[in-house]
Motif scaffolding. Structure first.
Motif, PDB file in Angstrom:
ATOM      1  N   TYR A 157     -20.813 -14.904   1.845  1.00 52.22           N
ATOM      2  CA  TYR A 157     -21.886 -13.960   2.148  1.00 52.22           C
ATOM      3  C   TYR A 157     -23.127 -14.656   2.683  1.00 52.22           C
ATOM      4  CZ  TYR A 157     -25.410 -10.315   1.347  1.00 52.22           C
ATOM      5  OH  TYR A 157     -26.432  -9.409   1.497  1.00 52.22           O
ATOM      6  N   LEU A 194     -22.673 -16.211   6.121  1.00 48.70           N
ATOM      7  CA  LEU A 194     -22.615 -15.184   7.162  1.00 48.70           C
ATOM      8  C   LEU A 194     -24.002 -14.643   7.528  1.00 48.70           C
ATOM      9  CD1 LEU A 194     -19.505 -13.049   6.064  1.00 48.70           C
ATOM     10  CD2 LEU A 194     -19.705 -14.492   8.102  1.00 48.70           C
ATOM     11  N   GLY A 195     -24.992 -14.982   6.731  1.00 50.06           N
ATOM     12  CA  GLY A 195     -26.344 -14.501   6.992  1.00 50.06           C
ATOM     13  C   GLY A 195     -26.914 -13.693   5.853  1.00 50.06           C
ATOM     14  N   SER A 210     -28.474 -11.159   3.574  1.00 50.31           N
ATOM     15  CA  SER A 210     -29.301  -9.989   3.883  1.00 50.31           C
ATOM     16  C   SER A 210     -30.506 -10.371   4.729  1.00 50.31           C
ATOM     17  CB  SER A 210     -29.770  -9.339   2.576  1.00 50.31           C
ATOM     18  OG  SER A 210     -30.489 -10.280   1.780  1.00 50.31           O
ATOM     19  N   LYS A 223     -30.606 -10.790   8.091  1.00 52.01           N
ATOM     20  CA  LYS A 223     -30.555 -10.454   9.512  1.00 52.01           C
ATOM     21  C   LYS A 223     -30.520  -8.953   9.773  1.00 52.01           C
ATOM     22  CE  LYS A 223     -28.346 -14.818  10.787  1.00 52.01           C
ATOM     23  NZ  LYS A 223     -27.251 -15.477  11.537  1.00 52.01           N
ATOM     24  N   ALA A 278     -28.078  -3.544   9.245  1.00 49.68           N
ATOM     25  CA  ALA A 278     -26.731  -3.385   9.783  1.00 49.68           C
ATOM     26  C   ALA A 278     -25.893  -4.630   9.538  1.00 49.68           C
ATOM     27  CB  ALA A 278     -26.794  -3.070  11.276  1.00 49.68           C
ATOM     28  N   ARG A 279     -26.472  -5.803   9.770  1.00 49.34           N
ATOM     29  CA  ARG A 279     -25.749  -7.048   9.556  1.00 49.34           C
ATOM     30  C   ARG A 279     -25.454  -7.254   8.066  1.00 49.34           C
ATOM     31  NH1 ARG A 279     -25.252 -11.892  12.397  1.00 49.34           N
ATOM     32  NH2 ARG A 279     -23.830 -13.239  11.221  1.00 49.34           N
ATOM     33  N   THR A 280     -26.382  -6.847   7.211  1.00 50.31           N
ATOM     34  CA  THR A 280     -26.166  -6.957   5.770  1.00 50.31           C
ATOM     35  C   THR A 280     -24.974  -6.123   5.343  1.00 50.31           C
ATOM     36  OG1 THR A 280     -28.525  -7.344   5.338  1.00 50.31           O
ATOM     37  CG2 THR A 280     -27.176  -6.555   3.489  1.00 50.31           C
ATOM     38  N   LEU A 307     -22.493  -5.142   7.171  1.00 53.55           N
ATOM     39  CA  LEU A 307     -21.280  -5.743   7.723  1.00 53.55           C
ATOM     40  C   LEU A 307     -20.845  -6.938   6.886  1.00 53.55           C
ATOM     41  CD1 LEU A 307     -19.116  -5.984   9.909  1.00 53.55           C
ATOM     42  CD2 LEU A 307     -20.743  -7.367  11.254  1.00 53.55           C
ATOM     43  N   ASN A 308     -21.799  -7.767   6.494  1.00 51.45           N
ATOM     44  CA  ASN A 308     -21.479  -8.940   5.676  1.00 51.45           C
ATOM     45  C   ASN A 308     -20.873  -8.527   4.332  1.00 51.45           C
ATOM     46  OD1 ASN A 308     -22.456 -10.592   7.694  1.00 51.45           O
ATOM     47  ND2 ASN A 308     -24.447 -10.894   6.728  1.00 51.45           N
TER      48      ASN A 308
END
Length: 473
Positions: free
Chosen positions: A284, A287-288, A290, A292, A295-297, A299-300
């Motif tokens: 997690y 991958l970035g 929370s 970014k 939306a990215r959170t 997705l992760n």
């Protein structure tokens, strides 16, 4: 070797006696004997020799990579190569059948391979980031094959294991450690034998005749598996923690009353805690996390739980189970503070209902079976559960009670359900769990009598007891 067997209890007693005796004169000799005992334990598993060879090769790759990670010019290629190797071995043994549609399949996998793989990856990540610096005296083989954890975890960070080998209590446990260890072993055995496998009888009966289930019976099956899985895996972890404590080692907490959670996010802070920590730190966050955007959170989170589902099993049901948990956590984040303003009992009820429904996919042989059980739970009618659902549940115990008190014969079915599910829910929702009590446990005559009685009942029930569910993963 199953934990719930007389053979294991004898193995544990002999190992503790030999290693503790040797450890008094030489910590290193005791450590070597513990490593040898762990090797014997693994060799006694199905295809133990072949499995050990695969895992020893993995240890060699990990050691090779760890040594090169110290070299700044070769640290990236070494880490990448080792990670690819471990993931490839796991994929070949566990997922060949899934990816080839069943055309090809290994047909077996080394015992504990899934846990071994994640533990090796965690070790490499900690070494790479500098969170752990390997010492020359570290035994990577003991770390990988330590018999209480090798088959089903907990997944150990290196800094949670290696430093303890050189601290005062390793192979020099205090009497409080021995008492706490025996207490945890007794509790874990009773959880597995008297509760998990009892719920398993109802669950297996129900899954065998889905089309005949009424709604109440379907909910007994759904709730039964929720409790079966918890007592099965937490029972294993209790026994593992107790066995380690007898040797002067402390394992990380893997369960913290997860069914008391008020959100799915909280559930994963309480359920299989070491797996959650591994996925957060090794997947997690890289991958970035929370950092970014929303939306990215989301997705992760979804990716993490799809990986978690697939790690548990090579099937669409496990992927759906993982996706449901990922989507639920994304929904909770999107809901925001509004959810926290709901009454506590509503938040608990929503969480517990969701977890129950999601476990159906975890247990189901296929997606259609999962949907059929959920459909029966909603639209199966209100007829009382039929007697076949309880066939085999505490059979010997019920026969003995009916012989002694014939008047209860007409009430035995309802008594079995009320007692099993009542005790199961009470034990699962009790605020202080076994591991939390280990540090404050003090033996008394009353506690000793209860534990001895429970262990005697468990030992008498060992025949026919199934293996731990998570040993299949």
């Amino acid at each position: 070797m199953n934990f719930q067997s007389i053979a294991f209890l004898a193995f544990l007693a002999l190992t503790a006696a030999v290693c503790l005796t040797a450890g008094r004169s030489s910590r290193r000799r005791g450590m070597l004997l513990l490593g040898a005992a762990s090797a014997v334990f693994y060799l006694l598993a199905p295809r133990g020799a072949a499995g050990m060879l695969i895992l020893l090769l993995g240890c060699g790759v990990t050691k090779w990579a760890a040594e090169r990670i110290a070299d700044t010019d070769r640290r990236h290629p070494a880490l990448a190569a080792a990670c690819v190797y471990h993931i490839a071995v796991l994929a070949v043994f566990k997922y060949t059948g899934f990816f080839t549609g069943g055309v090809l399949s290994m047909g077996w996998a080394p015992v504990g391979l899934s846990f071994f793989t994640f533990q090796q990856l965690w070790y490499l990540k900690e070494v790479y980031t500098g969170q752990y610096v390997p010492a020359r005296e570290d035994s990577l083989v003991l770390y990988s094959f330590f018999f209480p954890t090798v088959t089903s975890g907990p997944i150990l960070k290196p800094q949670a294991f290696f430093p303890q080998l050189w601290e005062g209590r390793f192979l020099h446990p205090e009497w409080a450690d021995i008492a706490a260890g025996l207490y945890a072993i007794c509790c874990g055995t009773m959880k597995k034998v008297l509760l998990a496998d009892a719920f398993g009888v109802v669950v297996n009966n129900g899954w065998g005749r889905l089309g005949e289930l009424s709604a109440p019976a379907a909910w007994l099956v759904v709730l039964g598996y929720t409790l079966q899985l918890y007592f099965d895996f937490s029972g294993y972890c209790d026994i593992a923690a107790g066995a380690a404590r007898l040797l002067g080692l402390r394992l990380p907490v893997n369960f913290n009353s997860p069914y008391r959670s008020l959100s799915v996010g909280e559930f994963w802070k309480r359920w299989h805690i070491t797996l959650t920590s591994f996925l957060r730190e090794c997947l997690y966050i890289p991958l970035g996390g929370s950092r970014k955007g929303a939306a990215r959170t989301y997705l992760n989170i979804l990716v993490v739980f799809l990986v978690s589902g697939f790690w548990h099993g090579a099937g669409w049901t496990f992927l759906v189970w993982g996706a449901l948990h990922g989507l639920a956590q994304a929904a909770e984040r999107a809901w925001g503070p509004g959810r926290e303003r709901l009454p506590v009992w509503i938040r608990w009820g929503l969480t517990f209902l969701f977890v129950n429904a999601a476990w159906v996919f975890f247990r189901a042989p296929n997606l259609s079976g999962a949907m059929e059980l959920l459909g029966r739970a909603v639209a199966g009618g209100f007829a009382k559960p039929q007697e076949w659902l309880l066939a085999g549940l505490y059979g010997k115990e019920i026969n003995a009670v009916e012989m002694l008190v014939p008047a209860v014969r007409s009430w035995t079915n309802i008594l079995r359900v009320v007692i099993l599910y009542g005790v199961g829910l009470l034990a699962a929702l009790w605020p202080r769990n076994t591991v939390a009590r280990m540090d404050t446990f003090r033996p008394t005559i009353w506690r000793g009598a209860v534990l001895v009685a429970g262990m005697v009942w468990s030992v008498l029930s060992f025949t026919g007891i199934a293996t731990f569910i998570y040993s299949n993963f």
